[in-house]
Structures are given as C-alpha cells and as structure tokens.
Design a protein around this motif. Structure first.
Motif, mmCIF file in Angstrom:
data_model
loop_
_atom_site.group_PDB
_atom_site.id
_atom_site.type_symbol
_atom_site.label_atom_id
_atom_site.label_comp_id
_atom_site.label_asym_id
_atom_site.label_seq_id
_atom_site.Cartn_x
_atom_site.Cartn_y
_atom_site.Cartn_z
ATOM 1 N N UNK A 1 0.871 -1.114 0.064
ATOM 2 C CA UNK A 1 -0.166 -0.230 0.047
ATOM 3 C C UNK A 1 0.990 1.181 0.091
ATOM 4 N N UNK A 2 2.170 1.258 -0.117
ATOM 5 C CA UNK A 2 2.935 2.406 -0.017
ATOM 6 C C UNK A 2 3.296 2.917 -1.464
ATOM 7 N N UNK A 3 3.683 4.122 -1.725
ATOM 8 C CA UNK A 3 4.103 4.494 -2.959
ATOM 9 C C UNK A 3 4.867 3.781 -3.922
ATOM 10 N N UNK A 4 4.675 3.715 -5.119
ATOM 11 C CA UNK A 4 5.388 3.120 -5.926
ATOM 12 C C UNK A 4 6.649 4.138 -6.415
ATOM 13 N N UNK A 5 7.586 3.326 -6.542
ATOM 14 C CA UNK A 5 8.896 3.869 -7.220
ATOM 15 C C UNK A 5 9.276 2.929 -8.463
ATOM 16 N N UNK A 6 9.279 3.140 -9.619
ATOM 17 C CA UNK A 6 9.892 2.441 -10.766
ATOM 18 C C UNK A 6 10.771 3.053 -11.714
ATOM 19 N N UNK A 7 11.628 2.002 -12.135
ATOM 20 C CA UNK A 7 12.264 2.653 -13.363
ATOM 21 C C UNK A 7 11.815 1.791 -14.633
ATOM 22 N N UNK A 8 11.661 2.810 -15.606
ATOM 23 C CA UNK A 8 11.053 2.288 -16.796
ATOM 24 C C UNK A 8 12.288 2.450 -18.041
ATOM 25 N N UNK A 9 12.370 1.879 -19.176
ATOM 26 C CA UNK A 9 13.469 2.296 -20.270
ATOM 27 C C UNK A 9 13.009 1.772 -21.469
ATOM 28 N N UNK A 10 13.430 2.558 -22.399
ATOM 29 C CA UNK A 10 13.032 2.283 -23.776
ATOM 30 C C UNK A 10 14.393 2.687 -24.965
ATOM 31 N N UNK A 11 14.920 1.759 -25.453
ATOM 32 C CA UNK A 11 15.818 2.470 -26.308
ATOM 33 C C UNK A 11 16.852 3.268 -25.736
#
Length: 123
Positions: free
Chosen positions: A41-51
């Motif tokens: 239930x805690x906030x999300x931190x994510x890494x995304x990538x493309x090219x």
C-alpha cells in the motif's frame, strides 16, 4: 580525476499507478526495469526504459514536482511519431513541430502534466 558523467535519469512524479502504466508502458512502449515499495500500500517507485532512455517514475511526494519537462535528443523521431499516432490513447495526440532553431520536435504529456519533448536535429 576529472568528472565523468555516466548517465542522467530524470525522476517524474506520478499520482496514479494505472495511469502511469497506461502512458509509459502501453502507449510509449517503455519496459519496467524495477519496482520498489517500502511496504504494501506504499507509494510506487519504478524505473522504466526504452531504447537507452531511462526514467524514474515516483509516487513519493518529496521526490519531485509534477509538471516538469525533459528534453530528449533522438534519431528516428518520425518513426516514433508514426508508432504513437497508430496507437489509441485518448489523452494525448502529439504532433511534429519545427522550432525556429531547427530540427523537429514532438512533445508528449503524461497524465500528471509532465512533458517529454523528443527532438531530432536536421541532418
């Protein structure tokens, strides 16, 4: 020893995980590299990538402010444009623009008012 910059990773604010995933993953075609929460239930931190473009998307209030703008120089802007307008996304329909200083640009706006301007120089 001289400074060596290895990578710059912008952190963009998010307020809704489902909307962030729809924009960054489904529409822009990024992949999730990692996700982190301090607990259920805690906030999300994510890494995304493309090219080669890496972004951090954070629901944490103190990490960043909404409505930031990042400028990304790329090659293949017209291909990216064609890809995006070929996908249904009701919240953003970008166009190609020719700024006074040359080149071609396309700006996309996420659901949290963050703007990413993709720019390609004239050859």
């Amino acid at each position: 020893m001289p400074l060596t910059v290895l990578q710059t990773i912008p952190i963009l604010r998010s307020f809704d995980e489902a909307k962030a995933r729809a924009f960054y993953l489904d529409w822009l075609g990024f992949s999730v590299d990692f996700e982190h929460r301090f607990g259920p239930g805690m906030p999300l931190y994510m890494q995304v990538s493309r090219d080669g473009l890496v972004l951090h998307i954070s629901e944490h209030q103190g990490d960043t402010s909404p409505a930031v703008r990042i400028y990304v120089r790329i090659r293949g802007l017209r291909d990216l444009y064609e890809e995006l307008i070929g996908k249904p996304f009701k919240f953003d329909r970008p166009g190609l623009e020719r700024p006074d200083w040359g080149g071609t640009e396309m700006t996309v706006v996420d659901p949290f008012h963050n703007r990413i301007t993709f720019a390609e120089a004239d050859e």
